[in-house]
Design an enzyme around this catalytic site. Structure first.
Site, PDB file in Angstrom:
ATOM      1  N   HIS A  91       0.873  -1.179   0.000  1.00  0.00           N
ATOM      2  CA  HIS A  91       0.000   0.000   0.000  1.00  0.00           C
ATOM      3  C   HIS A  91       0.916   1.238   0.000  1.00  0.00           C
ATOM      4  CE1 HIS A  91      -3.581   2.205   0.327  1.00  0.00           C
ATOM      5  NE2 HIS A  91      -3.994   1.902   1.539  1.00  0.00           N
ATOM      6  N   GLN A 118      -0.319   4.817   1.001  1.00  0.00           N
ATOM      7  CA  GLN A 118      -0.533   4.922   2.443  1.00  0.00           C
ATOM      8  C   GLN A 118       0.786   5.221   3.150  1.00  0.00           C
ATOM      9  OE1 GLN A 118      -3.627   4.261   4.324  1.00  0.00           O
ATOM     10  NE2 GLN A 118      -2.349   5.303   5.811  1.00  0.00           N
ATOM     11  N   ASP A 161      -2.573  -1.938  12.526  1.00  0.00           N
ATOM     12  CA  ASP A 161      -3.576  -2.108  11.458  1.00  0.00           C
ATOM     13  C   ASP A 161      -4.485  -3.254  11.904  1.00  0.00           C
ATOM     14  OD1 ASP A 161      -4.959  -2.153   9.047  1.00  0.00           O
ATOM     15  OD2 ASP A 161      -3.336  -3.076   7.889  1.00  0.00           O
ATOM     16  N   ARG A 182      -3.532  11.686   3.115  1.00  0.00           N
ATOM     17  CA  ARG A 182      -3.635  10.858   1.898  1.00  0.00           C
ATOM     18  C   ARG A 182      -3.893  11.774   0.692  1.00  0.00           C
ATOM     19  NH1 ARG A 182      -5.053   5.535   2.113  1.00  0.00           N
ATOM     20  NH2 ARG A 182      -4.595   5.648  -0.107  1.00  0.00           N
TER      21      ARG A 182
END
Ligand code: CP
Ligand code: NVA
Length: 305
Positions: free
Chosen positions: A128, A131, A221, A289
């Site tokens: 990712h 991210q 996470d 983001r």
């Protein structure tokens, strides 16, 4: 054609370039200026999994930059009506950038293989990168610089952890990855990273207190990522001692921040107490983001204007 499939695709200098663009555009945005650096450029968003942050942040940033975006969901028939090669060749005749969130990492690689347009990984089972770039930018804003900071990862050695490990290595941060047996970052990945980035400082442990000692940021996470729902019961048991809670945060320096890519399962990998504490920077982290992806899009597409 440049793509952003993993953070292997960007050098340390390019990360700095992306951050310089981000900083400039974020400062202007906060002053009410939305600089249209990519007028008329088109972005397709191809999503095989759910998303809030990735979808909205990309759509918003392309609009702010003067371009447009098209969300391609189930009805586009990606991977079903025609081959990925045919789909991609046609799509890339019409758009400048394709953001892909795919179940399998090989799918985004296949799209990049056939695309005339830039391809950006919007999350796969393996990585990712957008991210991680936004996360490190958030730490750069908070601490002023990145070199020498320590990030403690507590939880699944998954897609986000992989990208953060690459990112930390490239910006001169150390990372301590704490996961139960069977969920650690693959040793082959860590060995390769250390070869690719001399001086990469990645430590693997299963001891949460050891991981957060001296850390500047504690990151977790979900224990069950999208696509792993069938493993949920087993994962709840395996990760039971890896929750980021007040007790664990107390073992870290008082100046440490708490981070999470979100969405979070409150009460599992992290408590409400930590999510909502003054140390938590999860909301500006998510907001970045959008700002960092402006930097990514201008870096990727700007020179082809
Ligand atoms: N962090 C993140 O990628 O969020 P979404 O799944 O909502 O896009
Ligand atoms: N590891 C999580 C990240 C979500 C942004 C997942 O893959 O579901």
């Amino acid at each position: 054609m440049r793509h952003l499939i993993t953070l292997e695709d960007v050098s340390s200098a390019e990360i700095e370039r992306i951050y310089a663009i981000t900083e400039d555009l974020k400062t202007k945005f906060q002053a009410g200026i939305r600089e249209p650096l990519l007028p008329g450029r088109m972005m397709a968003l191809l999503f095989e999994k759910q998303s809030l942050r990735t979808r909205v942040s990309f759509e918003a940033c392309m609009t702010h930059l003067g371009g447009g975006s098209i969300l391609l969901g189930e009805d586009a028939g990606f991977g079903k009506r025609e081959s990925i090669a045919d789909f991609t060749r046609v799509l890339s005749e019409m758009v400048d950038v394709i953001v892909v969130r795919s179940k399998k990492h090989s799918t985004v690689e296949e799209v990049a293989k056939y695309s005339k347009a830039a391809v950006v990984n919007g999350l796969t089972d393996e990585s990712h990168p957008c991210q991680a770039l936004a996360d490190l930018y958030t730490l750069r804003e908070h601490f002023g610089s990145l070199k020498g900071l320590k990030l403690a990862w507590v939880g699944d050695g998954n897609n986000v952890a992989v990208s953060l490990a690459r990112g930390c290595a490239k910006v001169g941060m150390s990372m301590s990855v704490c996961a139960p047996e069977g969920y650690q970052l693959p040793k082959s990945f860590v060995d390769k990273l250390k070869q690719q980035v001399p001086g990469a400082d990645i430590t693997l442990t299963d001891d949460t207190t050891e991981a957060v000692a001296g850390a500047d940021a504690i990151y977790t996470d979900v224990w069950t990522s999208m696509g792993q729902e069938a493993e949920r019961d087993q994962r709840l048991k395996d990760f039971a001692n890896y929750q980021v809670n007040g007790k664990l945060m107390a073992a870290a320096p008082k100046t440490a921040v708490f981070m999470h890519c979100l969405p979070a399962k409150r009460g599992e990998e992290v408590t409400d107490e930590v999510m909502d504490s003054p140390q938590s920077i999860i909301v500006p982290q998510a907001g970045n983001r959008m700002h960092v992806q402006k930097g990514i899009l201008v870096w990727l597409l700007g020179s082809q204007a």
